[in-house]
Design a protein around this motif. Structure first.
Motif, PDB file in Angstrom:
ATOM      1  N   ASP A  58      37.424  36.744  34.285  1.00 16.03           N
ATOM      2  CA  ASP A  58      38.783  37.243  34.476  1.00 16.03           C
ATOM      3  C   ASP A  58      39.741  36.353  33.695  1.00 16.03           C
ATOM      4  O   ASP A  58      39.311  35.516  32.901  1.00 16.03           O
ATOM      5  CB  ASP A  58      39.142  37.298  35.970  1.00 16.03           C
ATOM      6  N   VAL A  92      37.379  41.675  23.988  1.00 15.34           N
ATOM      7  CA  VAL A  92      36.201  42.286  24.632  1.00 15.34           C
ATOM      8  C   VAL A  92      35.413  41.223  25.386  1.00 15.34           C
ATOM      9  O   VAL A  92      35.015  41.418  26.542  1.00 15.34           O
ATOM     10  CB  VAL A  92      35.319  42.984  23.577  1.00 15.34           C
ATOM     11  N   ALA A  93      35.184  40.078  24.739  1.00 13.63           N
ATOM     12  CA  ALA A  93      34.405  39.014  25.382  1.00 13.63           C
ATOM     13  C   ALA A  93      35.112  38.488  26.628  1.00 13.63           C
ATOM     14  O   ALA A  93      34.473  38.272  27.666  1.00 13.63           O
ATOM     15  CB  ALA A  93      34.167  37.874  24.387  1.00 13.63           C
ATOM     16  N   ASN A 117      38.100  32.294  33.594  1.00 17.01           N
ATOM     17  CA  ASN A 117      38.073  32.876  32.248  1.00 17.01           C
ATOM     18  C   ASN A 117      36.892  32.358  31.430  1.00 17.01           C
ATOM     19  O   ASN A 117      36.443  31.218  31.612  1.00 17.01           O
ATOM     20  CB  ASN A 117      39.402  32.622  31.527  1.00 17.01           C
ATOM     21  N   LEU A 118      36.412  33.192  30.532  1.00 22.08           N
ATOM     22  CA  LEU A 118      35.250  32.866  29.712  1.00 22.08           C
ATOM     23  C   LEU A 118      35.522  31.697  28.776  1.00 22.08           C
ATOM     24  O   LEU A 118      34.650  30.844  28.559  1.00 22.08           O
ATOM     25  CB  LEU A 118      34.839  34.089  28.889  1.00 22.08           C
ATOM     26  N   THR A 152      37.205  40.061  28.528  1.00 22.18           N
ATOM     27  CA  THR A 152      37.225  41.096  29.561  1.00 22.18           C
ATOM     28  C   THR A 152      35.879  41.210  30.254  1.00 22.18           C
ATOM     29  O   THR A 152      35.799  41.319  31.487  1.00 22.18           O
ATOM     30  CB  THR A 152      37.624  42.449  28.953  1.00 22.18           C
ATOM     31  N   LEU A 153      34.812  41.150  29.465  1.00 23.93           N
ATOM     32  CA  LEU A 153      33.471  41.321  30.034  1.00 23.93           C
ATOM     33  C   LEU A 153      32.915  40.027  30.616  1.00 23.93           C
ATOM     34  O   LEU A 153      32.041  40.069  31.492  1.00 23.93           O
ATOM     35  CB  LEU A 153      32.514  41.844  28.948  1.00 23.93           C
ATOM     36  N   GLY A 154      33.416  38.878  30.145  1.00 23.57           N
ATOM     37  CA  GLY A 154      32.817  37.594  30.527  1.00 23.57           C
ATOM     38  C   GLY A 154      33.478  36.885  31.683  1.00 23.57           C
ATOM     39  O   GLY A 154      33.060  35.777  32.042  1.00 23.57           O
TER      40      GLY A 154
END
Length: 376
Positions: free
Chosen positions: A166, A159-160, A172-173, A162-164
């Protein structure tokens, strides 16, 4: 939870894994490597990408075997926690040592400084995963609860991520967190300081992979017949493999980001290989081929640290000049003198790696013959 009789297959599985790690980490030339002996460029996986998760599953399996009796007796007090903390700190510190060794690059004349040393690495990730999973095992005794923690690690990370951002190297996060906390100077240089393949945030799903090992270790310490134990591991292995593949259709299998699909896929594959080892060695009794891997497996940490230190020394020690008049590494001289003319570049590079592995088999055999087993 009673300690099980020592299973030869566990030592062999550990030995296979650490032998694979030494093999893929030491080609004769990084410019000439068979595709399965290098990491996938980004998404996807190769044989090389199985090594680290297999090792985390092995670390996880050892936890209930080492701590199960004390946890079952409610004796997991301060002494046990201090031992976990000590092992964690030593593993992490050993990883930092390897990142700095041999401290001076003889080819460039540059000294390694605290300002540019990489903070994370393979041993550092193992240390963090071991600490987290040992504490989870001690304080969350129910196997289903441990499985739920593994699932939560994967879901929260997915989830993190995906939301934070790509899933590119730059966007990427996980990489953003590494750059913010570790700073680019302390991140893996092969990615130009963009992310670390053993980064901080991506350790979360790596904990899930290690917990797969913890649950496998619990299964192995049970009193059921070996045939049933092997069958159970195989069923769970196929299930996790399928689940990881299915998740990979949405969030690709990716080793540098340790995506949840990768965590489950590789955890399942590790259980399948382990179940095969158990069936061949401890059920069918086919053991004649196992000696080299027992030797490696009984001193896996010494093999990894020693081979890594020697590899860095060979790569940073000058041994004359190349055709362009530039300093040439001792490793390059050895490869060109002994292996480069024995076949195509990829084959010659593999021969160097196999020779290096054979050298370390001889060194580890000396320790094995004298019953010297180096532990933390």
């Amino acid at each position: 939870m009673a300690a099980p009789e020592r299973l030869l297959a566990l030592d062999v599985f550990r030995g296979l894994t650490i032998a694979g790690m030494v093999l893929v980490n030491n080609p004769g030339s990084w410019a000439a490597i068979y595709s399965q002996l290098r990491h996938a460029e980004w998404h996807g996986w190769t044989l090389t990408d199985t090594v680290c998760p297999f090792f985390l599953v092995i670390v996880g399996m050892a936890i209930p075997m080492a701590l199960g009796r004390r946890a079952g007796e409610g004796a997991a007090g301060l002494e046990v926690h201090l031992k976990i903390a000590r092992r964690t700190v030593l593993l992490f510190a050993l990883g930092l040592w390897l990142n700095a060794f041999p401290f001076h690059n003889g080819l460039t004349g540059v000294w390694v400084t605290a300002g540019d040393i990489r903070i994370m690495g393979v041993l550092q990730r193992i240390a963090l995963c071991y600490a987290a999973c040992a504490l989870i095992f001690l304080h969350l005794r129910d196997a289903r609860a441990q499985g739920l923690v593994a699932a939560a690690c994967c879901i929260l990370y997915a989830v993190a991520m995906t939301l934070g951002g790509d899933l590119t190297p730059q966007g990427n996060l996980s990489g953003a967190i590494d750059r913010a906390i570790l700073t680019p100077a302390h991140v893996w240089k092969g990615s130009e300081g963009v992310y670390d393949p053993e980064g901080l945030f991506s350790t979360l799903p790596a904990i899930a992979t290690t917990l797969i090992g913890v649950l496998a270790g619990r299964w192995l310490t049970g009193s059921r017949p070996m045939a049933e134990t092997v069958a159970g591991l195989a069923v769970w292995g196929f299930g996790l493999l399928a689940l990881g593949w299915a998740w990979g259709q949405v969030m690709p299998i990716n080793k540098p980001l340790w995506t949840p699909s990768y965590a489950l896929f590789m955890g399942g594959m590790a259980l399948l290989v382990l179940s095969l080892c158990l069936w061949v060695i401890d059920v069918r009794g086919v053991r004649g081929w196992t000696w080299p891997f027992v030797v490696f497996g009984m001193n896996a940490l010494a093999l990894y640290v020693g081979s890594s230190m020697m590899a860095r020394w060979l790569a940073w020690t000058p041994a004359g000049l190349n055709a362009a008049g530039e300093p040439m590494a001792l490793k390059t001289l050895i490869h060109q003198s002994l292996f480069a003319g024995l076949g195509p570049p990829e084959f010659a590079s593999l021969l160097f790696a196999l020779a290096y592995l054979a050298l370390w088999l001889g060194l580890m055999a000396i320790l094995w013959a004298r019953r010297i087993y180096i532990r933390l």
